[in-house]
Write a protein that holds these residues in place. Structure first.
Motif, mmCIF file in Angstrom:
data_model
loop_
_atom_site.group_PDB
_atom_site.id
_atom_site.type_symbol
_atom_site.label_atom_id
_atom_site.label_comp_id
_atom_site.label_asym_id
_atom_site.label_seq_id
_atom_site.Cartn_x
_atom_site.Cartn_y
_atom_site.Cartn_z
ATOM 1 N N ARG A 108 0.827 -1.207 -0.153
ATOM 2 C CA ARG A 108 -0.269 0.118 -0.070
ATOM 3 C C ARG A 108 1.128 1.393 -0.105
ATOM 4 N NH1 ARG A 108 -3.035 -2.311 5.480
ATOM 5 N NH2 ARG A 108 -4.236 -4.070 4.490
ATOM 6 N N PRO A 109 0.067 2.441 -0.158
ATOM 7 C CA PRO A 109 1.396 3.465 -0.416
ATOM 8 C C PRO A 109 1.746 4.111 1.067
ATOM 9 C CG PRO A 109 -0.922 4.016 -1.762
ATOM 10 C CD PRO A 109 -1.222 2.848 -0.950
ATOM 11 N N GLU A 110 0.602 3.500 1.913
ATOM 12 C CA GLU A 110 1.651 3.983 3.450
ATOM 13 C C GLU A 110 2.439 2.829 3.871
ATOM 14 O OE1 GLU A 110 -2.855 2.143 4.118
ATOM 15 O OE2 GLU A 110 -2.252 2.673 2.689
ATOM 16 N N ASP A 111 3.120 2.035 3.080
ATOM 17 C CA ASP A 111 3.814 1.232 3.280
ATOM 18 C C ASP A 111 5.073 2.132 2.780
ATOM 19 O OD1 ASP A 111 2.864 -0.814 4.772
ATOM 20 O OD2 ASP A 111 1.814 -1.639 2.420
ATOM 21 N N THR A 112 5.590 3.276 2.422
ATOM 22 C CA THR A 112 6.501 3.712 1.327
ATOM 23 C C THR A 112 7.423 3.880 2.370
ATOM 24 O OG1 THR A 112 5.483 4.388 -0.445
ATOM 25 C CG2 THR A 112 6.807 5.919 0.672
ATOM 26 N N ALA A 113 9.036 4.198 3.029
ATOM 27 C CA ALA A 113 9.556 4.572 4.125
ATOM 28 C C ALA A 113 10.995 3.351 3.663
ATOM 29 C CB ALA A 113 8.830 3.487 5.010
ATOM 30 N N VAL A 114 11.516 4.449 4.023
ATOM 31 C CA VAL A 114 12.933 3.547 4.493
ATOM 32 C C VAL A 114 13.079 2.473 5.718
ATOM 33 C CG1 VAL A 114 15.460 4.181 4.948
ATOM 34 C CG2 VAL A 114 14.858 6.041 3.909
ATOM 35 N N TYR A 115 13.442 1.804 4.694
ATOM 36 C CA TYR A 115 13.297 -0.065 5.829
ATOM 37 C C TYR A 115 14.798 -0.252 6.177
ATOM 38 C CZ TYR A 115 8.462 -1.024 4.648
ATOM 39 O OH TYR A 115 7.515 -1.030 4.784
ATOM 40 N N TYR A 116 14.679 -0.608 7.343
ATOM 41 C CA TYR A 116 16.226 -0.767 7.954
ATOM 42 C C TYR A 116 15.458 -1.926 8.296
ATOM 43 C CZ TYR A 116 16.920 4.605 7.642
ATOM 44 O OH TYR A 116 16.852 6.118 7.583
ATOM 45 N N CYS A 117 17.304 -2.602 8.214
ATOM 46 C CA CYS A 117 17.719 -4.081 9.098
ATOM 47 C C CYS A 117 17.756 -3.846 10.272
ATOM 48 C CB CYS A 117 18.463 -4.890 8.094
ATOM 49 S SG CYS A 117 18.544 -6.206 9.164
ATOM 50 N N ASN A 118 17.374 -4.571 11.446
ATOM 51 C CA ASN A 118 18.399 -4.470 13.085
ATOM 52 C C ASN A 118 18.596 -6.160 13.557
ATOM 53 O OD1 ASN A 118 16.815 -5.818 15.496
ATOM 54 N ND2 ASN A 118 17.775 -3.105 15.527
ATOM 55 N N ALA A 119 19.550 -5.886 14.073
ATOM 56 C CA ALA A 119 20.082 -7.339 14.301
ATOM 57 C C ALA A 119 20.764 -7.382 15.829
ATOM 58 C CB ALA A 119 21.271 -8.061 13.440
ATOM 59 N N ASP A 120 20.169 -8.294 16.914
ATOM 60 C CA ASP A 120 21.472 -8.044 18.525
ATOM 61 C C ASP A 120 21.687 -9.563 17.919
ATOM 62 O OD1 ASP A 120 22.178 -9.167 20.892
ATOM 63 O OD2 ASP A 120 20.234 -9.075 21.534
ATOM 64 N N ILE A 121 23.370 -8.991 18.310
ATOM 65 C CA ILE A 121 24.169 -9.652 17.632
ATOM 66 C C ILE A 121 25.846 -9.363 18.697
ATOM 67 C CG2 ILE A 121 26.467 -10.373 16.092
ATOM 68 C CD1 ILE A 121 24.246 -8.876 13.698
ATOM 69 N N ARG A 122 26.097 -11.124 18.398
ATOM 70 C CA ARG A 122 27.275 -10.977 19.792
ATOM 71 C C ARG A 122 28.980 -10.915 18.842
ATOM 72 N NH1 ARG A 122 26.160 -12.415 25.166
ATOM 73 N NH2 ARG A 122 24.319 -12.385 25.870
ATOM 74 N N SER A 123 29.118 -10.881 18.528
ATOM 75 C CA SER A 123 30.319 -10.678 18.118
ATOM 76 C C SER A 123 31.800 -11.494 18.845
ATOM 77 C CB SER A 123 31.089 -8.970 17.692
ATOM 78 O OG SER A 123 32.656 -9.104 17.089
ATOM 79 N N THR A 124 32.813 -12.105 18.191
ATOM 80 C CA THR A 124 33.850 -12.928 18.428
ATOM 81 C C THR A 124 34.965 -12.083 18.355
ATOM 82 O OG1 THR A 124 34.346 -13.079 16.288
ATOM 83 C CG2 THR A 124 33.162 -14.805 16.965
ATOM 84 N N THR A 125 34.562 -10.595 18.636
ATOM 85 C CA THR A 125 35.693 -9.770 18.343
ATOM 86 C C THR A 125 36.114 -8.731 19.977
ATOM 87 O OG1 THR A 125 35.280 -8.324 16.688
ATOM 88 C CG2 THR A 125 37.053 -10.224 16.173
ATOM 89 N N LEU A 126 34.939 -9.294 20.115
ATOM 90 C CA LEU A 126 34.238 -8.121 21.423
ATOM 91 C C LEU A 126 33.412 -8.806 22.683
ATOM 92 C CD1 LEU A 126 31.932 -5.617 19.193
ATOM 93 C CD2 LEU A 126 34.839 -4.760 20.481
#
Length: 122
Positions: free
Chosen positions: A86-104
């Motif tokens: 729908r037109p109301e879906d117009t937006a910038v879509y961002y990916c988000n992740a909860d991650i454990r890093s091996t270097t931190l």
């Protein structure tokens, strides 16, 4: 060390479909959860869909029944299949992740992608 890259955005007519992809790369120990947010001009960023390590999913009421979130654990990738747009879906879509890093020291952090534009014309 960890990057999220979205792809799949574009311009579609109302009623059409798009599939967004988000690939996580880098020094990843584990991914607890991944999700999608969106932000339209003049509006607050809002949660669209999420998926946790168990596979459980959650959707905003505005997209439930139209959007489907899924993941490919082997590729560290999350997808958002968007149907009946729908037109109301117009937006910038961002990916988000909860991650454990091996270097931190396996520290748990939230990462964001750069965003991909989705435009739905009437």
């Amino acid at each position: 060390q960890v990057q999220l890259v979205e792809s799949g955005g574009g311009l579609v007519q109302a009623g059409g479909s798009l599939r967004l992809s988000c690939a996580a790369s880098g020094s990843i120990f584990s991914i607890n959860a991944m999700g999608w947010y969106r932000q339209a001009p003049g509006k607050q960023r809002e949660s669209v869909a999420g998926i946790i390590s168990s596979g459980s999913t959650n959707y905003a009421d505005s997209v439930k029944g139209r959007f489907t979130i899924s993941r490919d654990n082997a590729k560290n990738t999350v997808y958002l299949q968007m149907n009946s747009l729908r037109p109301e879906d117009t937006a910038v879509y961002y990916c988000n992740a909860d991650i454990r890093s091996t270097t931190l020291g396996r520290a748990r952090q939230i990462y964001w992608g750069q965003g991909t534009q989705v435009t739905v014309s009437s």
